[in-house]
Write a protein that holds these residues in place. Structure first.
Motif, PDB file in Angstrom:
ATOM      1  N   ALA A  34       0.835  -1.206   0.000  1.00  0.00           N
ATOM      2  CA  ALA A  34       0.000   0.000   0.000  1.00  0.00           C
ATOM      3  C   ALA A  34       0.868   1.254   0.000  1.00  0.00           C
ATOM      4  CB  ALA A  34      -0.935  -0.011   1.210  1.00  0.00           C
ATOM      5  N   PHE A  35       1.888   1.278   0.837  1.00  0.00           N
ATOM      6  CA  PHE A  35       2.768   2.450   0.942  1.00  0.00           C
ATOM      7  C   PHE A  35       3.494   2.693  -0.381  1.00  0.00           C
ATOM      8  CE2 PHE A  35       6.632   4.741   2.181  1.00  0.00           C
ATOM      9  CZ  PHE A  35       6.086   5.778   2.931  1.00  0.00           C
ATOM     10  N   SER A  36       3.930   1.621  -1.043  1.00  0.00           N
ATOM     11  CA  SER A  36       4.676   1.792  -2.294  1.00  0.00           C
ATOM     12  C   SER A  36       3.796   2.335  -3.416  1.00  0.00           C
ATOM     13  CB  SER A  36       5.340   0.480  -2.717  1.00  0.00           C
ATOM     14  OG  SER A  36       4.361  -0.479  -3.064  1.00  0.00           O
ATOM     15  N   ARG A  37       2.477   2.203  -3.286  1.00  0.00           N
ATOM     16  CA  ARG A  37       1.564   2.751  -4.299  1.00  0.00           C
ATOM     17  C   ARG A  37       1.284   4.238  -4.094  1.00  0.00           C
ATOM     18  NH1 ARG A  37      -0.958  -2.542  -3.770  1.00  0.00           N
ATOM     19  NH2 ARG A  37      -2.323  -1.707  -2.176  1.00  0.00           N
ATOM     20  N   VAL A  38       1.696   4.795  -2.960  1.00  0.00           N
ATOM     21  CA  VAL A  38       1.521   6.228  -2.721  1.00  0.00           C
ATOM     22  C   VAL A  38       2.648   6.950  -3.457  1.00  0.00           C
ATOM     23  CG1 VAL A  38       1.474   8.064  -0.983  1.00  0.00           C
ATOM     24  CG2 VAL A  38       0.445   5.831  -0.474  1.00  0.00           C
ATOM     25  N   GLY A  39       2.273   7.696  -4.489  1.00  0.00           N
ATOM     26  CA  GLY A  39       3.285   8.325  -5.335  1.00  0.00           C
ATOM     27  C   GLY A  39       3.789   9.669  -4.850  1.00  0.00           C
ATOM     28  N   ASP A  40       3.015  10.342  -4.048  1.00  0.00           N
ATOM     29  CA  ASP A  40       3.364  11.685  -3.595  1.00  0.00           C
ATOM     30  C   ASP A  40       4.284  11.600  -2.375  1.00  0.00           C
ATOM     31  OD1 ASP A  40       3.261  14.206  -2.168  1.00  0.00           O
ATOM     32  OD2 ASP A  40       1.517  14.736  -3.394  1.00  0.00           O
ATOM     33  N   ASN A  41       5.502  12.132  -2.504  1.00  0.00           N
ATOM     34  CA  ASN A  41       6.477  12.069  -1.408  1.00  0.00           C
ATOM     35  C   ASN A  41       6.005  12.794  -0.153  1.00  0.00           C
ATOM     36  OD1 ASN A  41       8.325  10.463  -2.742  1.00  0.00           O
ATOM     37  ND2 ASN A  41       9.428  12.199  -3.604  1.00  0.00           N
ATOM     38  N   ASP A  42       5.272  13.899  -0.324  1.00  0.00           N
ATOM     39  CA  ASP A  42       4.758  14.630   0.833  1.00  0.00           C
ATOM     40  C   ASP A  42       3.736  13.786   1.588  1.00  0.00           C
ATOM     41  OD1 ASP A  42       4.621  17.033   2.466  1.00  0.00           O
ATOM     42  OD2 ASP A  42       2.585  17.264   1.639  1.00  0.00           O
ATOM     43  N   VAL A  43       2.886  13.085   0.855  1.00  0.00           N
ATOM     44  CA  VAL A  43       1.903  12.196   1.494  1.00  0.00           C
ATOM     45  C   VAL A  43       2.623  11.051   2.213  1.00  0.00           C
ATOM     46  CG1 VAL A  43      -0.037  10.622   1.080  1.00  0.00           C
ATOM     47  CG2 VAL A  43       0.077  12.817  -0.139  1.00  0.00           C
ATOM     48  N   ARG A  44       3.641  10.514   1.599  1.00  0.00           N
ATOM     49  CA  ARG A  44       4.424   9.441   2.243  1.00  0.00           C
ATOM     50  C   ARG A  44       5.017   9.938   3.562  1.00  0.00           C
ATOM     51  NH1 ARG A  44       7.877   5.391  -1.243  1.00  0.00           N
ATOM     52  NH2 ARG A  44       6.331   4.775  -2.775  1.00  0.00           N
ATOM     53  N   ARG A  45       5.596  11.128   3.518  1.00  0.00           N
ATOM     54  CA  ARG A  45       6.199  11.702   4.729  1.00  0.00           C
ATOM     55  C   ARG A  45       5.146  11.853   5.822  1.00  0.00           C
ATOM     56  NH1 ARG A  45       6.336  16.527   6.553  1.00  0.00           N
ATOM     57  NH2 ARG A  45       5.587  17.533   4.657  1.00  0.00           N
ATOM     58  N   ARG A  46       3.957  12.305   5.446  1.00  0.00           N
ATOM     59  CA  ARG A  46       2.876  12.487   6.415  1.00  0.00           C
ATOM     60  C   ARG A  46       2.391  11.146   6.979  1.00  0.00           C
ATOM     61  NH1 ARG A  46      -0.316  17.756   5.595  1.00  0.00           N
ATOM     62  NH2 ARG A  46       1.207  19.033   4.504  1.00  0.00           N
ATOM     63  N   ILE A  47       2.376  10.131   6.145  1.00  0.00           N
ATOM     64  CA  ILE A  47       1.999   8.786   6.626  1.00  0.00           C
ATOM     65  C   ILE A  47       2.995   8.316   7.679  1.00  0.00           C
ATOM     66  CG2 ILE A  47       1.830   6.341   5.981  1.00  0.00           C
ATOM     67  CD1 ILE A  47       0.688   7.336   3.252  1.00  0.00           C
ATOM     68  N   VAL A  48       4.278   8.509   7.418  1.00  0.00           N
ATOM     69  CA  VAL A  48       5.316   8.121   8.382  1.00  0.00           C
ATOM     70  C   VAL A  48       5.139   8.908   9.679  1.00  0.00           C
ATOM     71  CG1 VAL A  48       7.802   8.138   8.844  1.00  0.00           C
ATOM     72  CG2 VAL A  48       6.954   7.367   6.623  1.00  0.00           C
ATOM     73  N   MET A  49       4.868  10.208   9.570  1.00  0.00           N
ATOM     74  CA  MET A  49       4.647  11.021  10.772  1.00  0.00           C
ATOM     75  C   MET A  49       3.440  10.525  11.558  1.00  0.00           C
ATOM     76  SD  MET A  49       5.527  14.842   9.227  1.00  0.00           S
ATOM     77  CE  MET A  49       4.438  15.621  10.378  1.00  0.00           C
ATOM     78  N   LEU A  50       2.370  10.164  10.858  1.00  0.00           N
ATOM     79  CA  LEU A  50       1.171   9.640  11.511  1.00  0.00           C
ATOM     80  C   LEU A  50       1.484   8.338  12.252  1.00  0.00           C
ATOM     81  CD1 LEU A  50      -1.913   9.512  12.053  1.00  0.00           C
ATOM     82  CD2 LEU A  50      -2.117   8.335   9.844  1.00  0.00           C
ATOM     83  N   LEU A  51       2.200   7.439  11.603  1.00  0.00           N
ATOM     84  CA  LEU A  51       2.547   6.164  12.242  1.00  0.00           C
ATOM     85  C   LEU A  51       3.441   6.358  13.457  1.00  0.00           C
ATOM     86  CD1 LEU A  51       3.051   3.888   9.116  1.00  0.00           C
ATOM     87  CD2 LEU A  51       1.193   3.798  10.787  1.00  0.00           C
ATOM     88  N   LYS A  52       4.383   7.278  13.360  1.00  0.00           N
ATOM     89  CA  LYS A  52       5.240   7.573  14.515  1.00  0.00           C
ATOM     90  C   LYS A  52       4.411   8.128  15.665  1.00  0.00           C
ATOM     91  CE  LYS A  52       9.685   8.432  12.269  1.00  0.00           C
ATOM     92  NZ  LYS A  52      10.702   9.458  11.974  1.00  0.00           N
ATOM     93  N   SER A  53       3.481   8.998  15.341  1.00  0.00           N
ATOM     94  CA  SER A  53       2.609   9.580  16.361  1.00  0.00           C
ATOM     95  C   SER A  53       1.746   8.506  17.022  1.00  0.00           C
ATOM     96  CB  SER A  53       1.719  10.654  15.725  1.00  0.00           C
ATOM     97  OG  SER A  53       0.753  11.107  16.637  1.00  0.00           O
ATOM     98  N   LEU A  54       1.180   7.620  16.225  1.00  0.00           N
ATOM     99  CA  LEU A  54       0.347   6.541  16.764  1.00  0.00           C
ATOM    100  C   LEU A  54       1.159   5.576  17.628  1.00  0.00           C
ATOM    101  CD1 LEU A  54      -1.888   5.719  13.661  1.00  0.00           C
ATOM    102  CD2 LEU A  54      -2.629   6.770  15.824  1.00  0.00           C
ATOM    103  N   SER A  55       2.384   5.324  17.223  1.00  0.00           N
ATOM    104  CA  SER A  55       3.207   4.357  17.974  1.00  0.00           C
ATOM    105  C   SER A  55       3.676   4.929  19.305  1.00  0.00           C
ATOM    106  CB  SER A  55       4.407   3.913  17.136  1.00  0.00           C
ATOM    107  OG  SER A  55       5.310   4.993  16.946  1.00  0.00           O
TER     108      SER A  55
END
Length: 143
Positions: free
Chosen positions: A118-139
């Motif tokens: 799923a992550f590899s299908r996200v083409g926008d680097n800014d969206v990827r960065r935000r996903i990583v930030m969200l996961l870090k926040s949740l963890s």
């Protein structure tokens, strides 16, 4: 006359065999293929595929060729990132990062593969960065 016991001449699986087994499992899961489907494709039982994946049984060269064809990779795929002697002696190989076992285990799990796909299908680097930030926040939270 010297008699040779077949048990003593049979080589037991080693760390490379275990690595090859893990790579078979990773690729099979990545392909959304069941053990039974792979077993049918290579002419063995699903229990034999389980033994290959766990590193309990060694995979012969001919069988590895069949597996690589069924999983649509070159046979060398199964040897990528194989621990080498230098690393086992405590010396790190050039350009290689030590990946914690729990990360490797997660990446090989069904959830890990789904997340990576799923992550590899996200083409926008800014969206990827935000996903990583969200996961870090949740963890960071105690759930």
């Amino acid at each position: 006359m010297l008699s040779i016991n077949s048990e003593t001449t049979r080589r037991k699986p080693n760390s490379v065999d275990a690595h090859v087994g893990r790579r078979i499992r990773q690729r099979r899961l990545w392909q959304n293929m069941s053990q039974a489907t792979l077993a049918d494709a290579i002419g063995v039982t699903f229990q034999q595929v389980q033994k290959y994946e766990k590193g309990v049984n060694r995979v012969g060269a001919g069988r590895l060729q069949q597996i690589s064809k069924a999983l649509k990779v070159q046979p060398c795929y199964f040897f990528e990132d194989t621990p080498d002697k230098n690393q086992s002696d405590g010396q790190s190989a050039a350009n290689q990062t030590e990946i914690p076992p729990e990360v490797v285990e997660f990446a090989a799990s069904e959830e890990g593969i789904e997340l990576i796909k799923a992550f590899s299908r996200v083409g926008d680097n800014d969206v990827r960065r935000r996903i990583v930030m969200l996961l870090k926040s949740l963890s960071a939270h105690e759930w």
